[in-house]
Design a protein around this motif. Sequence first.
Motif, PDB file in Angstrom:
ATOM      1  N   LYS A 123       0.852  -1.044  -0.038  1.00 58.95           N
ATOM      2  CA  LYS A 123      -0.045   0.131   0.084  1.00 58.95           C
ATOM      3  C   LYS A 123       1.047   1.162  -0.134  1.00 58.95           C
ATOM      4  O   LYS A 123       1.978   1.227   0.591  1.00 58.95           O
ATOM      5  CB  LYS A 123      -0.897  -0.101   1.218  1.00 58.95           C
ATOM      6  N   TYR A 124       0.251   2.542  -0.713  1.00 58.53           N
ATOM      7  CA  TYR A 124       0.981   3.560  -0.677  1.00 58.53           C
ATOM      8  C   TYR A 124       0.124   4.716   0.011  1.00 58.53           C
ATOM      9  O   TYR A 124      -1.162   4.495  -0.084  1.00 58.53           O
ATOM     10  CB  TYR A 124       1.345   3.821  -2.180  1.00 58.53           C
ATOM     11  N   ILE A 125       0.785   5.611   0.271  1.00 55.55           N
ATOM     12  CA  ILE A 125       0.121   6.990   0.692  1.00 55.55           C
ATOM     13  C   ILE A 125       0.325   7.984  -0.193  1.00 55.55           C
ATOM     14  O   ILE A 125       1.728   8.156  -0.471  1.00 55.55           O
ATOM     15  CB  ILE A 125       0.614   7.194   2.105  1.00 55.55           C
ATOM     16  N   MET A 126      -0.729   8.811  -0.721  1.00 56.30           N
ATOM     17  CA  MET A 126      -0.127   9.986  -1.737  1.00 56.30           C
ATOM     18  C   MET A 126      -0.963  11.030  -0.773  1.00 56.30           C
ATOM     19  O   MET A 126      -1.993  11.231  -0.380  1.00 56.30           O
ATOM     20  CB  MET A 126      -1.158   9.682  -2.871  1.00 56.30           C
ATOM     21  N   THR A 127       0.023  12.202  -0.985  1.00 53.37           N
ATOM     22  CA  THR A 127      -0.440  13.499  -0.533  1.00 53.37           C
ATOM     23  C   THR A 127      -0.030  14.453  -1.672  1.00 53.37           C
ATOM     24  O   THR A 127       0.545  13.976  -2.847  1.00 53.37           O
ATOM     25  CB  THR A 127       0.518  13.663   0.648  1.00 53.37           C
ATOM     26  N   THR A 143      -3.825  18.452  -0.142  1.00 49.99           N
ATOM     27  CA  THR A 143      -3.848  17.653   1.060  1.00 49.99           C
ATOM     28  C   THR A 143      -4.251  18.668   2.141  1.00 49.99           C
ATOM     29  O   THR A 143      -4.929  18.315   3.049  1.00 49.99           O
ATOM     30  CB  THR A 143      -2.594  17.174   1.235  1.00 49.99           C
ATOM     31  N   ILE A 144      -3.520  19.819   2.055  1.00 52.66           N
ATOM     32  CA  ILE A 144      -3.855  20.908   3.135  1.00 52.66           C
ATOM     33  C   ILE A 144      -5.333  21.577   2.942  1.00 52.66           C
ATOM     34  O   ILE A 144      -5.324  22.363   2.067  1.00 52.66           O
ATOM     35  CB  ILE A 144      -2.905  21.881   3.468  1.00 52.66           C
ATOM     36  N   PRO A 182      -9.687  13.282  -8.114  1.00 51.94           N
ATOM     37  CA  PRO A 182      -9.499  13.343  -9.756  1.00 51.94           C
ATOM     38  C   PRO A 182      -8.251  14.488  -9.901  1.00 51.94           C
ATOM     39  O   PRO A 182      -7.456  14.280 -10.711  1.00 51.94           O
ATOM     40  CB  PRO A 182     -10.690  14.134 -10.216  1.00 51.94           C
ATOM     41  N   LEU A 183      -8.011  15.418  -8.798  1.00 51.50           N
ATOM     42  CA  LEU A 183      -7.029  16.452  -8.956  1.00 51.50           C
ATOM     43  C   LEU A 183      -5.918  15.656  -8.690  1.00 51.50           C
ATOM     44  O   LEU A 183      -4.872  15.955  -9.175  1.00 51.50           O
ATOM     45  CB  LEU A 183      -7.389  17.472  -7.963  1.00 51.50           C
ATOM     46  N   PHE A 184      -5.469  14.902  -7.648  1.00 56.59           N
ATOM     47  CA  PHE A 184      -4.313  14.141  -7.217  1.00 56.59           C
ATOM     48  C   PHE A 184      -4.151  13.313  -8.467  1.00 56.59           C
ATOM     49  O   PHE A 184      -2.955  13.521  -8.797  1.00 56.59           O
ATOM     50  CB  PHE A 184      -4.692  13.309  -6.200  1.00 56.59           C
ATOM     51  N   ILE A 208      -7.804   9.311   4.279  1.00 52.00           N
ATOM     52  CA  ILE A 208      -7.791   9.456   5.914  1.00 52.00           C
ATOM     53  C   ILE A 208      -7.394  10.889   5.968  1.00 52.00           C
ATOM     54  O   ILE A 208      -6.912  11.624   5.128  1.00 52.00           O
ATOM     55  CB  ILE A 208      -6.796   8.550   6.679  1.00 52.00           C
ATOM     56  N   SER A 209      -7.660  11.412   7.042  1.00 48.83           N
ATOM     57  CA  SER A 209      -7.397  12.957   7.640  1.00 48.83           C
ATOM     58  C   SER A 209      -6.833  13.243   8.917  1.00 48.83           C
ATOM     59  O   SER A 209      -7.212  12.299  10.002  1.00 48.83           O
ATOM     60  CB  SER A 209      -8.586  13.777   7.066  1.00 48.83           C
TER      61      SER A 209
END
Length: 184
Positions: free
Chosen positions: A24-28, A33-34, A62-64, A85-86
């Motif tokens: 698994k990966y996390i994308m920011t 993100t902020i 979609p923006l990511f 998640i936030s």
Amino acid sequence: MDGWFPCIMPHDDHIEGEENTKRKYIMTHGKYTIMGSFETYDEAVDCKNKLNDSFVAKTIKPLFEKDMNKYWPTFKNRFKYLGWISTIATKVKTEKEFRSALTWEKDGMIYVLSGKINNIFDAEQEVFSLLKLENILKWGGYNYVKDGELDRSINEVTEKPQHNVRNTSELQVYNELCSQHKHN
């Protein structure tokens, strides 16, 4: 990557004794993100509570993906979206996006504000100095360590952002995206 770019990082979700063939990966993303910059914790929680699966899937995702595809054209073919998640991150509002650890004492309480996880080791030494009352400087009702990060960076920490520069401490992404979708 950091700043105004998408970032993808491996997520260590390995459970001892369990075979995990799909990593698994996390994308920011610095732009998306902020969700906002707030004066109080309650304001930040209010914005965080407005986020939901529909908003993230229809607006943020979609923006990511669009930006990630600029740099990695096969990105969408290789990865599958699992969810979001936030959290709330506390940062010092500065011109140059200061991210080192700040450690100080006030009224018998020691505070550590660590911009990046690797700063905890510097903060540890400063906490010990504050506890032992070694090499202490005073500023108003605050105590901090001589030659510590706050001492070295006091000019940068107190330099507030100019409102005409791109700076994450001035972002209001949630409000801007909601406003854009109302007009579309």
